[in-house]
Design a protein around this motif. Structure first.
Motif, PDB file in Angstrom:
ATOM      1  N   VAL A   1       0.849  -1.204   0.000  1.00 21.23           N
ATOM      2  CA  VAL A   1       0.000   0.000   0.000  1.00 21.23           C
ATOM      3  C   VAL A   1       0.878   1.244   0.000  1.00 21.23           C
ATOM      4  N   CYS A   2       1.849   1.270   0.893  1.00 21.07           N
ATOM      5  CA  CYS A   2       2.789   2.393   0.973  1.00 21.07           C
ATOM      6  C   CYS A   2       3.488   2.607  -0.363  1.00 21.07           C
TER       7      CYS A   2
ATOM      8  N   ASP B   1       2.606   9.501  -5.757  1.00 21.86           N
ATOM      9  CA  ASP B   1       2.891  10.859  -5.277  1.00 21.86           C
ATOM     10  C   ASP B   1       4.252  11.379  -5.712  1.00 21.86           C
ATOM     11  N   HIS B   2       5.086  10.511  -6.285  1.00 26.41           N
ATOM     12  CA  HIS B   2       6.425  10.930  -6.703  1.00 26.41           C
ATOM     13  C   HIS B   2       6.628  10.802  -8.213  1.00 26.41           C
ATOM     14  N   GLY B   3       5.538  10.852  -8.961  1.00 26.58           N
ATOM     15  CA  GLY B   3       5.623  10.971 -10.411  1.00 26.58           C
ATOM     16  C   GLY B   3       6.173   9.766 -11.135  1.00 26.58           C
ATOM     17  N   ILE B   4       6.054   8.591 -10.560  1.00 33.30           N
ATOM     18  CA  ILE B   4       6.509   7.378 -11.242  1.00 33.30           C
ATOM     19  C   ILE B   4       5.446   6.941 -12.248  1.00 33.30           C
ATOM     20  N   GLU B   5       5.864   6.795 -13.502  1.00 32.33           N
ATOM     21  CA  GLU B   5       4.906   6.508 -14.566  1.00 32.33           C
ATOM     22  C   GLU B   5       4.473   5.045 -14.618  1.00 32.33           C
ATOM     23  N   ILE B   6       5.367   4.133 -14.244  1.00 27.41           N
ATOM     24  CA  ILE B   6       5.098   2.695 -14.352  1.00 27.41           C
ATOM     25  C   ILE B   6       5.668   2.013 -13.125  1.00 27.41           C
ATOM     26  N   THR B   7       4.941   1.047 -12.554  1.00 28.71           N
ATOM     27  CA  THR B   7       5.510   0.212 -11.503  1.00 28.71           C
ATOM     28  C   THR B   7       5.600  -1.225 -11.997  1.00 28.71           C
ATOM     29  N   ASN B   8       6.645  -1.909 -11.558  1.00 23.22           N
ATOM     30  CA  ASN B   8       6.779  -3.341 -11.821  1.00 23.22           C
ATOM     31  C   ASN B   8       6.552  -4.099 -10.529  1.00 23.22           C
ATOM     32  N   ASN B   9       5.715  -5.124 -10.593  1.00 18.54           N
ATOM     33  CA  ASN B   9       5.314  -5.883  -9.410  1.00 18.54           C
ATOM     34  C   ASN B   9       5.508  -7.376  -9.659  1.00 18.54           C
TER      35      ASN B   9
ATOM     36  N   ASN C   1      -6.089  -2.612  -3.300  1.00 20.96           N
ATOM     37  CA  ASN C   1      -6.794  -2.105  -4.469  1.00 20.96           C
ATOM     38  C   ASN C   1      -6.990  -0.592  -4.392  1.00 20.96           C
ATOM     39  N   ARG C   2      -7.311  -0.076  -3.216  1.00 24.04           N
ATOM     40  CA  ARG C   2      -7.437   1.386  -3.077  1.00 24.04           C
ATOM     41  C   ARG C   2      -6.123   2.074  -3.455  1.00 24.04           C
ATOM     42  N   ALA C   3      -5.006   1.492  -3.011  1.00 19.07           N
ATOM     43  CA  ALA C   3      -3.704   2.106  -3.266  1.00 19.07           C
ATOM     44  C   ALA C   3      -3.329   2.051  -4.745  1.00 19.07           C
ATOM     45  N   GLN C   4      -3.538   0.888  -5.388  1.00 19.55           N
ATOM     46  CA  GLN C   4      -3.141   0.796  -6.795  1.00 19.55           C
ATOM     47  C   GLN C   4      -4.091   1.582  -7.689  1.00 19.55           C
TER      48      GLN C   4
ATOM     49  N   THR D   1      -0.188   6.413 -13.069  1.00 22.92           N
ATOM     50  CA  THR D   1       0.777   5.317 -12.989  1.00 22.92           C
ATOM     51  C   THR D   1       0.187   4.031 -13.545  1.00 22.92           C
ATOM     52  N   LEU D   2       0.907   3.386 -14.469  1.00 21.69           N
ATOM     53  CA  LEU D   2       0.521   2.077 -14.977  1.00 21.69           C
ATOM     54  C   LEU D   2       1.195   1.011 -14.124  1.00 21.69           C
ATOM     55  N   ASN D   3       0.412   0.051 -13.632  1.00 16.47           N
ATOM     56  CA  ASN D   3       0.948  -1.010 -12.788  1.00 16.47           C
ATOM     57  C   ASN D   3       1.011  -2.317 -13.574  1.00 16.47           C
TER      58      ASN D   3
END
Length: 508
Positions: free
Chosen positions: A269-270, A277-285, A310-313, A321-323
């Motif tokens: 969640v964090c 909040d820090h402008g990251i366009e894509i996350t990899n999980n 789910n609330r966080a993503q 941000t694309l996850n």
């Protein structure tokens, strides 16, 4: 490491999305609103556990719930007011039950089944560290203009990433956040593209931006460094190359610093909120959220985990941000009527249970809007371990397969990338497929800077190349037994979704 991998979900997964939306929509807000005020919490007489408490987002409700947390023997660790998620610790064995009865609380539950300790991913098998002798052999086969170890990177050539780099290596204004075990930003292949200002340690559930806090605690926490190199290892005449060597990578550490490397919900969640909040366009999980491989909506604790993450993503998606997430290494059909989960909970005593993947969700893989990735080997066939599913998998990417042997100096079908302490090594898993897709998404974002997450998802599917379901029965490990059944057609199917990503097509 417990379960770092390369995992799953999709926009075509209408039954999954509708099921999840309907399930979350039935959270007992009305019942909770009428619940009586709690009595004084009894003395703490159980082990300390972590909880997520999900509420309405108005200031009055959040403040009231914070007070109730304290009144019921809990301590607030972090409060994400914009999404209504509060992370708390409590040793009160009745804490979850009491919090679910508080006015304004929509779901609440423990995020683990074992007590808090002083501190999972989706790779398949142990890492194979590249020796100096092996590196020298590979470097001797490098063609002019290639990185020293690129001859062994069959995965780059499989998706045209080597040629794409000559056209567009990606923009410095695009950052991929690696939510993982930490990234060794001192590695010479990662340092040129690392973004310290967009990195943090989220293990506690609250972001720690102390310089270097994002690094792996030891060399055994190698997974995030390997993933980061696959995405953006620089073309600098050293080691390997990433799929998008011109973009930046950031590290958001969520793995427990002990030998388990577990990824608990509050940490994830964090991470999603920090990335947004820090402008990251894509996350990899490349992981699933511990301790449950599948989170069933009829269990109050697991339901609260699904709700919180789910609330966080979704917050991250709304912020642009694309996850991207891995589909998993269980060779599970994620569109099946029933699956066996023998690994949950993975932080205490696991028990066999039968789950319906349409009602019990792999998080974050099956959450709405997340790009779900299956894995392929050098032959373009589904990797023997990769989970799959019609209407669940969005696209596929190279994840490696020890049974699909490439014509490279090492003849190693796994993925070669960076490791901590200036090393390199081979790994396979949907953990490795997901960063290939995240990197192609970064190339698309570089070419289409104003594209929304939904638009990027559509572009990923449009540029993918689908080999179609295999004509013969699928036997991934060659033992003569049919291991999986591909459902669908030449355009969309359960093994590859819309197809294998193509970096060259993405930049053209």
């Amino acid at each position: 490491m417990v379960h770092l991998r390369s995992r799953r979900r999709l926009a075509l997964a209408v039954p999954v999305v509708l099921s999840l939306t309907a399930s979350l929509g039935l959270l007992p807000a009305a019942v909770s609103a009428a619940a009586p005020a709690p009595t004084a919490a009894r003395a703490a007489d159980g082990p300390a556990l972590a909880y997520v408490v999900n509420t309405r987002t108005d200031h009055h409700t959040i403040e009231s719930v914070r007070q109730a947390i304290t009144h019921n023997g809990g301590t607030v660790v972090a409060s994400y007011d914009r999404i209504g998620v509060i992370v708390a610790h409590s040793a009160n064995p009745d804490f979850g039950t009491r919090m679910r009865a508080i006015r304004g609380v929509q779901s609440a539950g423990a995020t683990r089944t074992a007590p808090l300790s002083a501190a999972g991913t989706t790779d398949e098998g142990a890492v194979q560290v590249l020796s100096k002798a092996e590196a020298a052999k590979i470097a001797g086969a490098a063609a002019p203009g290639e990185e020293p170890l690129e001859a062994d990177q069959w995965d780059l050539r499989a998706i045209g990433a080597d040629k794409a780099a000559d056209i567009d290596p990606g923009s410095r204004s695009v950052t991929v956040g690696v939510i993982d075990t930490g990234v060794d930003d001192t590695h010479p292949d990662i340092a040129p593209n690392f973004s310290a200002s967009q990195s943090a340690n989220c293990v506690s559930g609250k972001a720690d931006t102390t310089y270097g806090a994002w690094r792996p605690v030891d060399a055994d926490h190698y997974h995030g460094t390997h993933v980061a190199g696959e995405i953006a290892a620089a073309r600098n005449g050293i080691g390997v190359a990433g799929v998008a060597p011109g973009v930046k990578v950031a590290s958001i550490t969520v793995a427990q610093p002990d030998a388990t490397s577990l990824f608990y919900p509050e940490s994830v969640v964090c991470a999603f909120v920090f990335a947004a909040d820090h402008g990251i366009e894509i996350t990899n999980n490349s992981y699933y959220v511990d301790p449950w491989l599948y989170n069933c909506m009829d269990d109050p604790d697991q339901r609260a985990i699904v709700d919180a993450v789910n609330r966080a993503q979704m917050y991250a998606q709304r912020k642009g941000t694309l996850n991207v997430a891995s589909a998993g290494n269980s060779n599970d059909d994620l569109d099946a009527n029933a699956l066996t989960d023998a690994s949950s909970p993975d932080d205490s005593t696991a028990a066999h249970r039968t789950v319906d993947p349409h009602e019990c969700f792999d998080v974050p893989t099956q959450l709405p809007g997340v790009v779900t990735v299956s894995a392929v080997g050098v032959k373009g066939a589904k990797s023997y371990y990769s989970s799959y599913g019609q209407g669940v998998v969005d696209v596929a990417g190279p994840g490696g397969d020890k049974y699909q042997i490439p014509d490279t100096p090492s003849k190693n079908g796994r993925i070669l990338s960076t490791l901590p302490n200036d090393q390199y090594g081979f790994l396979q898993g949907t953990s490795m497929a997901s960063p290939h897709v995240a990197a192609v998404a970064a190339l698309l974002k570089s070419a289409h800077p104003h594209a929304t997450p939904a638009r990027l998802r559509a572009l990923l599917k449009a540029q993918a190349d689908n080999p179609g379901c295999p004509s013969a029965p699928y036997d991934g490990d060659g033992d003569g037994v049919v291991d999986a059944t591909c459902v669908g057609g030449a355009r969309v199917n359960g093994f590859y979704g819309f197809g294998i990503v193509d970096a060259l097509r993405a930049v053209r």
